[in-house]
Design an enzyme around this catalytic site. Structure first.
Site, PDB file in Angstrom:
ATOM      1  N   ASP A 135       0.857  -1.191   0.000  1.00  0.00           N
ATOM      2  CA  ASP A 135       0.000   0.000   0.000  1.00  0.00           C
ATOM      3  C   ASP A 135       0.888   1.235   0.000  1.00  0.00           C
ATOM      4  OD1 ASP A 135      -1.928   1.992   0.430  1.00  0.00           O
ATOM      5  OD2 ASP A 135      -3.084   0.748   1.815  1.00  0.00           O
ATOM      6  N   ARG A 137      -0.231   4.347  -0.370  1.00  0.00           N
ATOM      7  CA  ARG A 137      -0.984   5.554  -0.050  1.00  0.00           C
ATOM      8  C   ARG A 137      -0.458   6.249   1.201  1.00  0.00           C
ATOM      9  NH1 ARG A 137      -6.923   3.154   0.241  1.00  0.00           N
ATOM     10  NH2 ARG A 137      -5.692   1.537   1.323  1.00  0.00           N
TER      11      ARG A 137
END
Length: 206
Positions: A135, A137
């Site tokens: 991930d 983000r």
């Protein structure tokens, strides 16, 4: 991280509009300047919530073109977004729509990951095979957007422990965490299982 950050973000424009199925829910869309990533994130405020008088519902929703717009069978993003819009249409709240497609790898790379998923990989394995972390983000911009709105305490709509951890590390206090429903459909069971067992999302699958 684990520090209080002084947000440099400022509201750039506010535009009233209506959203949701049939576009009947009154809301306001806000743009920002001074965000760290320079991505064109937006905030959608429902029912003109008095941000100084109550702890607002907040969802940090990462853009998913295939799910949000086309309701792809591969994920539950569009259903989660619509659930949030309906909930905030009734209770008020702030939807932070974050331009970080495919958990941060971008749309084209996400489509490449879809091809690998068709061959048996789950969503995390596919991203890793393409050379990306689980991930990518960041929710720093989300925290800065809330600070620009004068919001320091929220009720966060999420099943994702990464979001809970990061938003607190960036100086936003959590009063409560509200989970979303399980949106199981033909094609996304493997995806949801991966979110539960690999991403530790708080979902109960049958």
């Amino acid at each position: 991280m684990n520090r209080e950050l002084q947000s440099m973000a400022k509201i750039r424009a506010r535009v009233p509009f209506k959203v949701g199925v049939g576009s009947k829910i009154p809301a306001e869309i806000l743009s920002f300047e001074g965000l760290n990533s320079n991505n064109e994130h937006v905030a959608i405020i429902f029912k003109c919530v008095d941000l100084k008088q109550k702890t607002p519902l907040v969802r940090m929703h990462s853009e998913c073109l295939t799910g949000d717009v086309f309701y792809s069978s591969r994920c539950d993003c569009g259903e989660q977004l619509e659930e949030t819009i309906q909930k905030m249409g009734e209770q008020g709240g702030i939807l932070l729509y974050l331009r970080q497609e495919g958990r941060g790898i971008g749309l084209y790379n996400k489509l490449d990951a879809y091809k690998l998923q068709s061959k048996g990989m789950d969503t995390y394995q596919a991203n890793n095979h393409l050379g990306f972390a689980d991930d990518l983000r960041s929710f720093e911009d989300a925290a800065d957007m809330l600070k620009a709105l004068g919001v320091k305490k929220i009720c966060l709509i999420t099943n994702n422990p990464k979001k809970i951890k990061e938003i607190q590390e960036y100086g936003i206090e959590l009063e409560d965490v509200v989970g979303t429903k399980v949106h199981l459909k033909d094609g996304n069971k493997t995806y949801l299982r991966a979110k539960v067992y690999h991403g530790q999302h708080k979902l109960t699958l049958e």
